[in-house]
Design an enzyme around this catalytic site. Structure first.
Site, PDB file in Angstrom:
ATOM      1  NE  ARG A 184     -11.698  85.902  53.538  1.00 14.61           N
ATOM      2  CZ  ARG A 184     -10.481  85.880  52.683  1.00 14.61           C
ATOM      3  NH1 ARG A 184      -9.975  84.794  52.412  1.00 14.61           N
ATOM      4  NH2 ARG A 184      -9.975  86.920  52.284  1.00 14.61           N
ATOM      5  CG  ASP A 192     -11.840  92.999  50.004  1.00 15.50           C
ATOM      6  OD1 ASP A 192     -11.652  92.673  51.344  1.00 15.50           O
ATOM      7  OD2 ASP A 192     -12.863  93.271  49.477  1.00 15.50           O
ATOM      8  CB  THR A 210     -10.490  80.633  62.073  1.00 11.41           C
ATOM      9  OG1 THR A 210     -11.735  81.327  61.880  1.00 11.41           O
ATOM     10  CG2 THR A 210     -10.170  80.681  63.297  1.00 11.41           C
ATOM     11  CG  ASP A 270     -12.501  96.694  50.752  1.00  8.28           C
ATOM     12  OD1 ASP A 270     -13.724  96.997  51.378  1.00  8.28           O
ATOM     13  OD2 ASP A 270     -11.660  96.486  51.474  1.00  8.28           O
TER      14      ASP A 270
END
Ligand code: URA
Length: 209
Positions: A104, A200, A108, A203
């Site tokens: 990602r 996340d 943006t 992670d």
């Protein structure tokens, strides 16, 4: 929300709640994800094609049913998809595996492809794309777009968690792709994270934070 399969089985919901807890260790997060993926594989393969084979039990001959696991391709969106992939492969060990590397862009939030490797003869296979989080939908949309170039027989998308924004985005771009999820959370935040979510996923799977 047409074409969304919410998997509400108590075992799935129980494990998902344990995974969401911020104090869940990397070890238990990974183990729970593995178990959840096995349970979700059960749902997503429910309509898989079966064929008859003749076998012999210790008592007599009979016609049994088997699947052709090799016709199935799990496509893991790197890197977090790997957590779901392991669990799914443990219940369909003959499945083929493809990988799509997308990251990602932090500004943006759009998906940028850096890796794409699929088995041969995709036109003859059913694809199940796996990624724990369907958030903005950008990675999922890009992955499905790329896969459609290979004209597989079918494409399904499996995630653990999603939100209304992610569902809307994927369904607008690819209304023909069913979404399987264990939860539809409240919303996305400004950084593209699902709320309340689980943080996340990459992670937490790999212990990188
Ligand atoms: N990816 C994640 O890992 N978590 C989110 O909440 C959204 C996207």
């Amino acid at each position: 929300m047409g074409n969304v399969h919410l998997i509400e089985h108590p075992l799935v919901q129980h494990k998902l709640t344990l995974m969401r807890k911020k104090e869940a260790s990397t070890n238990s997060f990974r183990r729970l994800l593995n178990e959840l993926a096995m349970l979700m594989a059960y749902e997503v393969t429910r309509d898989m094609h079966m064929q008859d084979i003749e076998i012999e039990t210790p008592l007599e001959k009979m016609t049994g049913k088997v699947i052709d696991g090799k016709k199935l391709v799990f496509v893991s969106i790197l890197r977090a998809g790997g957590g779901i992939l392991d669990g799914m492969l443990s219940v369909v060990p003959g499945a083929r595996v493809g990988h799509i590397g997308l990251y990602r862009d932090p500004k943006t939030l759009t998906a940028v492809e850096y890796y794409f490797k699929m088995p041969q003869n995709m036109h003859d296979r059913d694809v199940i794309v796996v990624d724990p989080m369907l958030a903005t939908g950008n990675s999922a949309i890009a992955a499905v777009e790329r896969l459609k170039e290979l004209r597989p027989k079918s494409i399904k998308f499996v995630c653990l968690l999603t939100c209304p924004e992610g569902i809307k985005a994927l369904q607008t771009a690819h209304p023909d792709v069913p979404i399987y999820t264990a939860a539809i959370d409240r919303q996305l935040n400004d950084h593209g994270y699902i709320l309340p979510g689980l943080g996340d996923a990459g992670d937490r799977i790999f212990g990188t934070k």
